[in-house]
Design a protein around this motif. Structure first.
Motif, PDB file in Angstrom:
ATOM      1  N   THR A  74       0.942  -1.133   0.067  1.00  0.00           N
ATOM      2  CA  THR A  74      -0.025  -0.073   0.120  1.00  0.00           C
ATOM      3  C   THR A  74       0.924   1.404  -0.030  1.00  0.00           C
ATOM      4  O   THR A  74       2.034   1.334   0.617  1.00  0.00           O
ATOM      5  CB  THR A  74      -0.845   0.305   1.222  1.00  0.00           C
ATOM      6  OG1 THR A  74      -1.639  -1.021   1.250  1.00  0.00           O
ATOM      7  CG2 THR A  74      -1.885   1.327   1.251  1.00  0.00           C
TER       8      THR A  74
ATOM      9  N   GLY B 156      -0.860   2.155  -9.617  1.00  0.00           N
ATOM     10  CA  GLY B 156      -1.918   2.473  -8.449  1.00  0.00           C
ATOM     11  C   GLY B 156      -2.274   4.071  -8.514  1.00  0.00           C
ATOM     12  O   GLY B 156      -1.462   4.755  -9.115  1.00  0.00           O
TER      13      GLY B 156
ATOM     14  N   ASP C 171      -4.136   0.896  -2.812  1.00  0.00           N
ATOM     15  CA  ASP C 171      -3.494  -0.456  -3.059  1.00  0.00           C
ATOM     16  C   ASP C 171      -2.746  -0.511  -4.386  1.00  0.00           C
ATOM     17  O   ASP C 171      -3.091   0.205  -5.481  1.00  0.00           O
ATOM     18  CB  ASP C 171      -4.769  -1.615  -2.961  1.00  0.00           C
ATOM     19  CG  ASP C 171      -5.265  -1.583  -1.447  1.00  0.00           C
ATOM     20  OD1 ASP C 171      -4.593  -1.578  -0.630  1.00  0.00           O
ATOM     21  OD2 ASP C 171      -6.567  -1.699  -1.583  1.00  0.00           O
TER      22      ASP C 171
ATOM     23  N   ALA D  34      -4.082   6.801   0.528  1.00  0.00           N
ATOM     24  CA  ALA D  34      -3.534   5.497   0.398  1.00  0.00           C
ATOM     25  C   ALA D  34      -4.250   4.887  -0.943  1.00  0.00           C
ATOM     26  O   ALA D  34      -5.410   5.173  -1.341  1.00  0.00           O
ATOM     27  CB  ALA D  34      -3.922   4.918   1.729  1.00  0.00           C
TER      28      ALA D  34
END
Length: 128
Positions: free
Chosen positions: A82, A115, A91, A89
């Motif tokens: 993460t 991400g 993943d 944040a």
């Protein structure tokens, strides 16, 4: 005492002939384009022209999921990873780029984290 010994070793090594032959030189130039206060660099992923945010504090090169899809990259899991940044944040998945071009050099089989969200400046991602 340990600091004095370490300093003596460094001084002794600096006086060796190998150290005298060491020369500082330019390996490559990396042109940077500023978009407001954001430094951008041109790169190529598998032959496709891309643009990345140059971030000397980044710990890994990262691209957005939308950029990975647009480039046809196959994603694979990055279990337990993460990333937390100013945008929150996220993943993370990963992708391997067969050919990554930067500053006139081609690097084979470079892994990118995948991400996060768009950075809003037409960049594909971030690279250190």
């Amino acid at each position: 005492m340990k600091a004095r010994i370490a300093l003596a070793v460094v001084a002794a090594l600096a006086a060796t002939p190998a150290a005298a032959q060491c020369k500082l030189g330019i390996v490559a130039e990396l042109p940077v384009t500023m978009a407001g206060r954001t430094p951008l660099v041109d790169a190529r992923i598998n032959g496709a022209e891309t643009r990345f945010i140059a971030d000397s504090g980044a710990f890994y090169s990262m691209i957005t999921p939308a950029s990975a899809a647009r480039l046809g990259l196959r994603l694979f899991p990055a279990p337990g990873v993460t990333v937390v940044g100013t945008g929150g944040a996220a993943d993370i998945s990963a992708a391997t780029v067969k050919r990554f071009g930067l500053a006139g050099a081609i690097f084979p089989n470079v892994e990118f984290m995948v991400g996060g969200n768009s950075w809003g400046n037409e960049s594909f991602g971030v690279t250190p």
